[in-house]
Motif scaffolding. Sequence first.
Motif, PDB file in Angstrom:
ATOM      1  N   UNK A 158       0.862  -1.185   0.000  1.00  0.00           N
ATOM      2  CA  UNK A 158       0.000   0.000   0.000  1.00  0.00           C
ATOM      3  C   UNK A 158       0.896   1.232   0.000  1.00  0.00           C
ATOM      4  N   UNK A 159       1.046   1.855  -1.167  1.00  0.00           N
ATOM      5  CA  UNK A 159       1.927   3.022  -1.269  1.00  0.00           C
ATOM      6  C   UNK A 159       1.377   4.218  -0.518  1.00  0.00           C
ATOM      7  N   UNK A 160       0.071   4.442  -0.602  1.00  0.00           N
ATOM      8  CA  UNK A 160      -0.530   5.594   0.086  1.00  0.00           C
ATOM      9  C   UNK A 160      -0.189   5.569   1.572  1.00  0.00           C
ATOM     10  N   UNK A 161      -0.325   4.392   2.207  1.00  0.00           N
ATOM     11  CA  UNK A 161      -0.057   4.270   3.643  1.00  0.00           C
ATOM     12  C   UNK A 161       1.347   3.748   3.946  1.00  0.00           C
ATOM     13  N   UNK A 162       2.124   3.490   2.888  1.00  0.00           N
ATOM     14  CA  UNK A 162       3.520   3.077   3.002  1.00  0.00           C
ATOM     15  C   UNK A 162       3.695   1.832   3.871  1.00  0.00           C
ATOM     16  N   UNK A 163       2.908   0.795   3.525  1.00  0.00           N
ATOM     17  CA  UNK A 163       3.010  -0.458   4.276  1.00  0.00           C
ATOM     18  C   UNK A 163       3.087  -1.652   3.325  1.00  0.00           C
ATOM     19  N   UNK A 164       3.756  -2.690   3.809  1.00  0.00           N
ATOM     20  CA  UNK A 164       3.754  -3.998   3.166  1.00  0.00           C
ATOM     21  C   UNK A 164       3.107  -4.948   4.159  1.00  0.00           C
ATOM     22  N   UNK A 165       2.140  -5.734   3.705  1.00  0.00           N
ATOM     23  CA  UNK A 165       1.443  -6.638   4.607  1.00  0.00           C
ATOM     24  C   UNK A 165       1.343  -8.042   4.052  1.00  0.00           C
TER      25      UNK A 165
ATOM     26  N   UNK B 249       9.395   6.460   1.886  1.00  0.00           N
ATOM     27  CA  UNK B 249       9.499   6.767   0.460  1.00  0.00           C
ATOM     28  C   UNK B 249       9.586   8.282   0.317  1.00  0.00           C
ATOM     29  N   UNK B 250      10.418   8.731  -0.593  1.00  0.00           N
ATOM     30  CA  UNK B 250      10.551  10.158  -0.866  1.00  0.00           C
ATOM     31  C   UNK B 250       9.187  10.717  -1.283  1.00  0.00           C
ATOM     32  N   UNK B 251       8.745  11.833  -0.678  1.00  0.00           N
ATOM     33  CA  UNK B 251       7.411  12.372  -0.994  1.00  0.00           C
ATOM     34  C   UNK B 251       7.209  12.686  -2.479  1.00  0.00           C
TER      35      UNK B 251
ATOM     36  N   UNK C  27       4.633  11.065  -7.652  1.00  0.00           N
ATOM     37  CA  UNK C  27       4.748  10.655  -9.061  1.00  0.00           C
ATOM     38  C   UNK C  27       4.202   9.254  -9.283  1.00  0.00           C
ATOM     39  N   UNK C  28       4.550   8.313  -8.416  1.00  0.00           N
ATOM     40  CA  UNK C  28       4.094   6.928  -8.581  1.00  0.00           C
ATOM     41  C   UNK C  28       2.584   6.809  -8.381  1.00  0.00           C
ATOM     42  N   UNK C  29       2.045   7.507  -7.387  1.00  0.00           N
ATOM     43  CA  UNK C  29       0.603   7.451  -7.144  1.00  0.00           C
ATOM     44  C   UNK C  29      -0.191   8.002  -8.328  1.00  0.00           C
TER      45      UNK C  29
END
Length: 198
Positions: free
Chosen positions: A135-142, A153-155, A160-162
Amino acid sequence: MEPINEIAGRAIPYGAKNVDTDVIIPAHWLKTVSREGLGKGAFETVRAKPGNVFDDPRYEGAPILIAGDNFGCGSSREHAAWALLDMDVRVVIAPSFSDIFSSNAFKNGILAVALPQEQIDRLLAVAVEGELFVDLENQTVGTEMQDRFHFDVDPFRKHCLLNGLDEIGLTMERGDAISAYETRAASQLSFLSGPRAA
């Protein structure tokens, strides 16, 4: 460039350390002028060995690759990112990345997630049979077992990725400002357009 937000699915549990770009895509594949088809050459030397993880049908089309420390070291070939994309990989998770690979991955729409080795070890174990969720928005791997690992992650890269913005997309975002400047410049700097015909 395709936006990334939530990526879920199987992950290739590769785990090898110091994987250089020549392993990701060997030099003889660099003669092509197209990005398409490079997935066939990805990890060619690894795939030459029977029972390798890349040819395991469980991981066919997996959008996530789990690797070891210093992933993407070696030469700066952008073909490494292209080859991963052609394999359908959108996220690479490792303890660390070469700066050049990380930059090339980002510019081509691949999220490079750095996590501590103990978390990588857990993900490698889960990936053998289960799925991962990024989840890139919340910066988690589950995982399906409720593991949740936070990553930094660099803001700017996250934005850009989102939004699926490569360098052209970023320029196009400024289209109104560019047009306004060109209109202003045409009237204020008319001498730049050359002498007028008499």
